[in-house]
Design an enzyme around this catalytic site. Structure first.
Site, PDB file in Angstrom:
ATOM      1  N   ASP A 226       0.812  -1.231   0.000  1.00 56.51           N
ATOM      2  CA  ASP A 226       0.000   0.000   0.000  1.00 56.51           C
ATOM      3  C   ASP A 226       0.839   1.272   0.000  1.00 56.51           C
ATOM      4  OD1 ASP A 226      -2.388  -1.423  -0.060  1.00 56.51           O
ATOM      5  OD2 ASP A 226      -2.558  -1.487   2.121  1.00 56.51           O
ATOM      6  N   GLU A 227       2.061   1.195  -0.495  1.00 52.28           N
ATOM      7  CA  GLU A 227       2.922   2.375  -0.512  1.00 52.28           C
ATOM      8  C   GLU A 227       3.393   2.717  -1.923  1.00 52.28           C
ATOM      9  OE1 GLU A 227       6.073   2.340   2.329  1.00 52.28           O
ATOM     10  OE2 GLU A 227       4.778   1.737   3.998  1.00 52.28           O
TER      11      GLU A 227
END
Length: 287
Positions: A232-233
């Protein structure tokens, strides 16, 4: 009327310096092309990185493509230390969509595609559950059920790679509730776009809408981003939010969340398929 087969998109990135736009325009003109749209951005005019998306019309593009590519390499890329790609607009990107049991993002993409709103070909839908098979098949799209459990993850990803290899230009995770391994991301050979709610990291884990309700949130959002090994980055493509009220219950918050997720994901997929998203390290330039 202009034939879409004669329209191309040239995407470039290089160290910024004077003369890039003029050189690109001259090269296209010398080839007999006519620029339709041109978008550009520099991170810094002195020592920054330059990005440009140029859409141009060139009669007989398919036949002329080797000449066009040679001119771009010899007259532009070698001179400006340029990374570039050329895309024929008559050849939509082939996309695979991954989903689990939640259907709102998946069905929205299928519906928009059927209406001609998304310039792509959907090659397949892949799911770790069979629940959405009939819904998908009503759109005439192949559906593949590949079970994935902690004990069969490696086997499932091997099957995924077998289905995808050489077949797709993009993978979209439409609420696919599995974490992709670094090996899969290395082998898949195509960008991967994910969608998730924008509560992270405040309300991580199960039941985020209940947690958000308990804390009295006033905004609900969604984020579409490229998937990297860092969960999620990855570089963010698109985000949006809507206001909510203390009077909204968890079910209503969830519905609001689904609405914004659909809109954000469809925009991100559309922009990627139109070659509007240029990656630059941990960020993106979206033309």
């Amino acid at each position: 009327m202009t034939d879409s087969a004669d329209i191309a998109r040239l995407i470039i990135s290089c160290p910024d310096q004077p003369g890039i736009v003029a050189a690109v325009s001259q090269t296209i003109a010398d080839l007999g092309g006519n620029i339709i749209t041109l978008d550009q951005y520099s991170t810094d005019p002195e020592g920054g990185q330059f990005f440009q998306r140029t859409v141009f019309h060139l009669p007989g593009l398919a036949a002329a493509r080797p000449q066009v590519e040679r001119a771009i390499q010899e007259q532009l890329a070698d001179r400006f230390r340029m990374e570039w790609s050329l895309h024929d607009t008559s050849r939509p990107k082939r996309v695979a969509i991954f989903a689990s049991k939640t259907d709102h993002c998946l069905l929205d993409l299928l519906w928009r595609h059927r209406r001609g709103e998304l310039p792509m070909d959907i090659a397949m839908v892949v799911s770790n559950h069979p629940d959405l098979a009939e819904d998908v098949r009503t759109f005439g799209i192949p559906f593949f059920h590949v079970p994935a459990t902690p004990g069969t993850k490696e086997e499932a990803e091997a099957k995924h790679l077998e289905l995808l290899e050489g077949n797709v230009d993009l993978v979209v995770l439409a609420r696919y509730m599995q974490i992709l391994s670094p090996r899969f991301l290395e082998k898949v050979g195509a960008p991967v776009i994910n969608i998730h709610h924008s509560f992270l990291p405040a309300f991580i884990g199960a039941g985020p809408y209940q947690k958000a309700k308990d804390r009295g949130v006033k905004l609900i959002g969604a984020t579409a981003h490229y998937v990297t090994e860092d969960l999620d980055e990855g570089p963010i493509i698109e985000q949006d939010v809507i206001r909510v009220s203390h009077a909204d219950d968890v079910a209503q918050l969830t519905r609001y969340g689904a609405d914004v997720e659909r809109a954000v994901l469809s925009r991100a997929v559309k922009w990627h398929c139109e070659d509007r998203v240029l990656r630059h390290g941990s960020t993106t330039i979206v033309f």
